[in-house]
Design a protein around this motif. Structure first.
Motif, PDB file in Angstrom:
ATOM      1  N   LEU A 111       0.847  -1.197   0.000  1.00 44.66           N
ATOM      2  CA  LEU A 111       0.000   0.000   0.000  1.00 44.66           C
ATOM      3  C   LEU A 111       0.880   1.244   0.000  1.00 44.66           C
ATOM      4  CD1 LEU A 111      -2.854   1.052   0.047  1.00 44.66           C
ATOM      5  CD2 LEU A 111      -2.841   0.875   2.526  1.00 44.66           C
ATOM      6  N   THR A 112       1.759   1.359   0.955  1.00 47.08           N
ATOM      7  CA  THR A 112       2.826   2.367   0.954  1.00 47.08           C
ATOM      8  C   THR A 112       3.987   1.757   1.711  1.00 47.08           C
ATOM      9  OG1 THR A 112       2.202   3.387   3.046  1.00 47.08           O
ATOM     10  CG2 THR A 112       1.244   4.354   1.056  1.00 47.08           C
ATOM     11  N   GLY A 113       5.139   2.376   1.601  1.00 43.31           N
ATOM     12  CA  GLY A 113       6.300   1.941   2.372  1.00 43.31           C
ATOM     13  C   GLY A 113       6.944   0.684   1.812  1.00 43.31           C
ATOM     14  N   PHE A 114       8.103   0.377   2.376  1.00 41.83           N
ATOM     15  CA  PHE A 114       8.863  -0.788   1.950  1.00 41.83           C
ATOM     16  C   PHE A 114       8.609  -1.945   2.913  1.00 41.83           C
ATOM     17  CE2 PHE A 114      10.847   2.662  -0.151  1.00 41.83           C
ATOM     18  CZ  PHE A 114      11.560   2.165  -1.223  1.00 41.83           C
TER      19      PHE A 114
ATOM     20  N   PHE B 151      12.847   9.678   1.962  1.00 42.99           N
ATOM     21  CA  PHE B 151      11.970  10.816   1.648  1.00 42.99           C
ATOM     22  C   PHE B 151      10.629  10.371   1.056  1.00 42.99           C
ATOM     23  CE2 PHE B 151      16.219  12.602   1.892  1.00 42.99           C
ATOM     24  CZ  PHE B 151      16.014  13.697   2.712  1.00 42.99           C
ATOM     25  N   HIS B 152      10.322   9.082   1.200  1.00 45.58           N
ATOM     26  CA  HIS B 152       8.995   8.561   0.829  1.00 45.58           C
ATOM     27  C   HIS B 152       8.634   8.881  -0.623  1.00 45.58           C
ATOM     28  CE1 HIS B 152       8.132   7.862   5.138  1.00 45.58           C
ATOM     29  NE2 HIS B 152       8.739   9.005   5.334  1.00 45.58           N
ATOM     30  N   ILE B 153       9.593   8.822  -1.531  1.00 50.83           N
ATOM     31  CA  ILE B 153       9.334   9.264  -2.910  1.00 50.83           C
ATOM     32  C   ILE B 153       8.323   8.340  -3.606  1.00 50.83           C
ATOM     33  CG2 ILE B 153      10.402   9.645  -5.179  1.00 50.83           C
ATOM     34  CD1 ILE B 153      12.954  10.503  -3.461  1.00 50.83           C
TER      35      ILE B 153
ATOM     36  N   SER C  51       6.433   6.078  -2.171  1.00 47.35           N
ATOM     37  CA  SER C  51       5.207   6.011  -1.365  1.00 47.35           C
ATOM     38  C   SER C  51       4.303   7.199  -1.654  1.00 47.35           C
ATOM     39  CB  SER C  51       5.552   6.001   0.127  1.00 47.35           C
ATOM     40  OG  SER C  51       6.301   4.871   0.434  1.00 47.35           O
ATOM     41  N   ARG C  52       4.924   8.377  -1.809  1.00 48.02           N
ATOM     42  CA  ARG C  52       4.145   9.577  -2.128  1.00 48.02           C
ATOM     43  C   ARG C  52       3.474   9.431  -3.483  1.00 48.02           C
ATOM     44  NH1 ARG C  52       6.053  15.568  -1.425  1.00 48.02           N
ATOM     45  NH2 ARG C  52       5.004  15.994   0.531  1.00 48.02           N
TER      46      ARG C  52
ATOM     47  N   LEU D  33       0.449   7.646  -3.307  1.00 49.62           N
ATOM     48  CA  LEU D  33      -0.627   8.444  -2.728  1.00 49.62           C
ATOM     49  C   LEU D  33      -1.066   9.574  -3.659  1.00 49.62           C
ATOM     50  CD1 LEU D  33       0.843   8.622   0.877  1.00 49.62           C
ATOM     51  CD2 LEU D  33      -1.292   7.500   0.255  1.00 49.62           C
ATOM     52  N   GLY D  34      -0.475   9.611  -4.857  1.00 53.78           N
ATOM     53  CA  GLY D  34      -0.907  10.594  -5.841  1.00 53.78           C
ATOM     54  C   GLY D  34      -0.025  11.813  -5.967  1.00 53.78           C
ATOM     55  N   TRP D  35       1.156  11.785  -5.351  1.00 59.01           N
ATOM     56  CA  TRP D  35       2.050  12.953  -5.454  1.00 59.01           C
ATOM     57  C   TRP D  35       3.341  12.602  -6.140  1.00 59.01           C
ATOM     58  CZ3 TRP D  35       0.000  17.435  -4.741  1.00 59.01           C
ATOM     59  CH2 TRP D  35      -1.175  17.502  -3.979  1.00 59.01           C
TER      60      TRP D  35
ATOM     61  N   ARG E  62      -6.243  15.196   2.790  1.00 58.26           N
ATOM     62  CA  ARG E  62      -6.696  13.810   2.647  1.00 58.26           C
ATOM     63  C   ARG E  62      -7.784  13.469   3.672  1.00 58.26           C
ATOM     64  NH1 ARG E  62      -3.674  10.832  -1.291  1.00 58.26           N
ATOM     65  NH2 ARG E  62      -3.096  12.538  -2.620  1.00 58.26           N
TER      66      ARG E  62
ATOM     67  N   PHE F 298      -0.434   4.717   7.575  1.00 53.64           N
ATOM     68  CA  PHE F 298      -0.031   4.371   6.206  1.00 53.64           C
ATOM     69  C   PHE F 298       0.118   5.628   5.359  1.00 53.64           C
ATOM     70  CE2 PHE F 298      -1.236  -0.140   6.717  1.00 53.64           C
ATOM     71  CZ  PHE F 298      -0.205  -0.714   5.990  1.00 53.64           C
TER      72      PHE F 298
ATOM     73  N   SER G 131       4.168   9.190   4.859  1.00 51.99           N
ATOM     74  CA  SER G 131       4.653   9.262   3.478  1.00 51.99           C
ATOM     75  C   SER G 131       4.266  10.590   2.847  1.00 51.99           C
ATOM     76  CB  SER G 131       4.086   8.115   2.650  1.00 51.99           C
ATOM     77  OG  SER G 131       4.620   6.895   3.084  1.00 51.99           O
ATOM     78  N   LEU G 132       3.018  10.978   3.057  1.00 52.12           N
ATOM     79  CA  LEU G 132       2.529  12.220   2.452  1.00 52.12           C
ATOM     80  C   LEU G 132       3.362  13.420   2.914  1.00 52.12           C
ATOM     81  CD1 LEU G 132       0.122  12.848   0.565  1.00 52.12           C
ATOM     82  CD2 LEU G 132      -1.140  13.551   2.591  1.00 52.12           C
TER      83      LEU G 132
ATOM     84  N   ARG H  49       6.384  13.182   4.340  1.00 48.32           N
ATOM     85  CA  ARG H  49       7.807  12.813   4.369  1.00 48.32           C
ATOM     86  C   ARG H  49       8.367  12.803   5.785  1.00 48.32           C
ATOM     87  NH1 ARG H  49       9.792  15.680  -1.211  1.00 48.32           N
ATOM     88  NH2 ARG H  49       9.473  13.808  -2.449  1.00 48.32           N
TER      89      ARG H  49
ATOM     90  N   GLN I 290       9.907  11.546   9.268  1.00 50.48           N
ATOM     91  CA  GLN I 290      10.860  10.507   9.675  1.00 50.48           C
ATOM     92  C   GLN I 290      10.348   9.751  10.905  1.00 50.48           C
ATOM     93  OE1 GLN I 290      13.243   9.977   7.643  1.00 50.48           O
ATOM     94  NE2 GLN I 290      13.018  11.850   6.471  1.00 50.48           N
TER      95      GLN I 290
ATOM     96  N   ALA J 104       1.711  -0.509   9.902  1.00 51.97           N
ATOM     97  CA  ALA J 104       2.202   0.409   8.871  1.00 51.97           C
ATOM     98  C   ALA J 104       3.703   0.356   8.648  1.00 51.97           C
ATOM     99  CB  ALA J 104       1.781   1.835   9.227  1.00 51.97           C
TER     100      ALA J 104
END
Lengths: 225, 295
Positions: free
Chosen positions: A55-58, A215-217, A219-220, A223-225, B50, B88, B92-93, B95, B97, B237
């Motif tokens: 869904l998101t993340g590793f 930096f959640h690239i 994953s973002r 989420l649509g970004w 969101r 979740f 991420s949205l 960023r 840490q 998550a």
């Protein structure tokens, strides 16, 4: 008669606990035999689910150790183990390369993650992120094709110059230096047999992999970004 | 870019931060706002991002440190806006840490803890992961087996920040307790159930601690200091070996149902618990930023 020096014991190399599987691989590698079967190459396959698979993340990282014959076929079932920095370091010492350059890049992305974790603790996440991004943007890595768009999307403040920033940069350089040293030393076989160009490509991939997670690239993007 | 009252900012680029605070109730949100005001930190409503209300607390301590955002989630781990779904989406949205779950929790030790004391989770024990079995005498009673409950460690860098802050604090009117915490979706209000839950989970954790890892290390669990609800959602998550969360909550009750009988006392206790937890977290992050800015 020589009198033994009571300090001698303290100067002996301390025995470091080694993972049982590493001990097994070391002994298999030195005999070039596993389960009674001959093999030529010890290879590592890094495996980890990415955000596009979750869904998101590793997901959690794993290492598969392959025992290959001369035509790069497994002579037996690969061994699987949860990612562990120390286990991977031991495989690096055994010069076990990954199954492909891309896979090597992801594996060394995890190496960077482990080696840079202390930076976030020591300098704080905000300052560490700012120094990391600024350092990479000012370095030769900024021209790496895989890093260009990633770095362009990261907007960190310019950290103030000073001893803290210098110390943080030293830590970053040391982590990248460890990767380069592990991949390239002019050897003719094994992990360190990569050329300079291949090493730059792999470390660029490793940095991209590390930045993606930090930096959640991806994953973002999910989420649509 | 974001304004209070805007229904959704789906098209605007989301803000970024290092630390994300999660609050679940109105009291938790209000006390966080008051705590921010008390340390002169900004409190800028960002509207709904969101679908959930978000707030910007800026860079605590000094500009150029770590930026902090807050998000309001639904109470408990479940649902589309509960802590699991939020954990979740939002790190991420934004960023982030690390995630810090603020608010109120129940304490386990009436002699050693007081209302308003702050609990910091070194790890979480999700107690819902249990077997419900028939009583061994085949009576209509049941029993629980908590052998499947594992301790999930909190994020270490965040834990270090709060450990340092605890060591610095002197006369602040509350004590800080670090330790393992129970987590689950239940609202507990029964002394005997609380005690049996804590005792049986503790025994299960100790049994697990006797099983060494591949290198022969066995880790004793930190003592149980309390329990809460939202943390269970965070465990879904992120992998257990790379957590991005920590729980910091004030003791609002002891899960014995007694404080709830007087609603005024109950509400006052909740406000105190939430305020102390929020103040502790914000001052810890601000102090940490100042510490790191020193050359």
């Amino acid at each position: 008669l020589a009198v033994s020096d009571p300090f001698d014991k303290l100067f002996q190399k301390p025995s470091v606990p080694v993972h049982p599987k590493v001990r097994y691989w070391q002994s298999a590698w030195s005999a070039k035999k596993v389960n009674g079967l001959d093999f030529e190459q010890l290879r590592v396959e890094f495996w980890r689910e990415k955000p596009d698979e979750l869904l998101t993340g590793f997901g959690p990282a794993r290492l598969h150790v392959h025992f290959w014959n001369a035509v790069r076929e497994d002579v037996c079932q690969p061994e699987e183990i949860d990612w562990d920095d120390k286990v991977n370091d031991a495989l690096i010492q055994m010069k076990a390369a990954a199954i492909s350059m891309e896979n090597e890049g992801e594996r060394f992305g995890m190496v960077l993650r482990g080696r840079l974790a202390a930076g976030a603790v020591q300098f704080g996440d905000g300052f560490f992120n700012a120094v990391l991004v600024t350092y990479l943007k000012d370095s030769a890595w900024a021209a790496s094709p895989i890093l260009v768009s990633i770095l362009a999307g990261l907007n960190e403040y310019n950290p103030s110059a000073g001893q803290q920033r210098q110390n943080c940069e030293i830590l970053i350089e040391a982590a990248i230096g460890y990767c380069i040293d592990s991949l390239f030393d002019g050897s003719s076989a094994g992990l360190r047999a990569y050329t300079k160009g291949q090493t730059i490509e792999i470390v660029g991939h490793a940095l991209a992999y590390y930045l993606d997670e930090r930096f959640h690239i991806s994953s973002r993007k999910q989420l649509g970004w | 870019m974001y304004a209070a009252g805007v229904s959704d900012q789906a098209q605007a680029a989301p803000p970024e931060c290092e630390y994300l605070l999660l609050v679940a109730t109105t009291t938790e949100q209000e006390e966080l706002e008051k705590a921010a005001a008390s340390i002169k930190a900004p409190w800028r409503p960002l509207g709904r991002i969101r679908g959930q209300r978000c707030f910007d607390l800026g860079y605590l301590g000094h500009t150029g440190g770590s930026r902090v955002l807050a998000v309001r989630v639904a109470m408990g781990p479940q649902g589309a806006t509960g802590s699991a779904a939020s954990a979740f989406r939002y790190p991420s949205l934004f960023r982030a840490q690390g995630m810090i779950c603020l608010g109120m929790a129940f304490g386990l030790d009436k002699n050693g803890q007081a209302i308003g004391d702050v609990l910091v989770s070194t790890g979480l024990a999700p107690y819902d992961n249990r077997d419900v079995l028939c009583d061994s005498n085949n009576t209509p009673c049941h029993r629980y087996n908590y052998g499947r409950v594992h301790l999930h460690p909190a994020q270490e860098p965040l834990l270090r920040i709060f450990e340092r802050r605890k060591a610095e604090l002197k006369e602040q009117g509350y004590r800080v307790h670090l330790g393992s915490m129970l987590t689950g979706a239940s609202r507990l209000g029964c002394e005997s159930y609380r005690d049996s839950l804590a005792t049986e989970v503790w025994q299960a954790l100790q049994v697990q601690a006797t099983k060494p890892d591949a290198l022969g290390y066995a880790k004793e669990p930190d003592r149980l200091v309390g329990g809460e609800m939202e943390g269970a959602g965070f465990l879904a998550a992120c992998p257990r070996d790379s957590p991005n969360w920590i729980i910091v909550k004030g003791v609002s009750d002891f899960a014995d149902g007694k404080d709830a009988r007087d609603s005024k006392v109950f509400e006052a206790n909740r406000e105190l618990a939430c305020h102390n937890a929020a103040t502790f977290v914000l001052t810890a992050l601000a102090a940490d930023n100042r510490l790191r800015s020193q050359d």
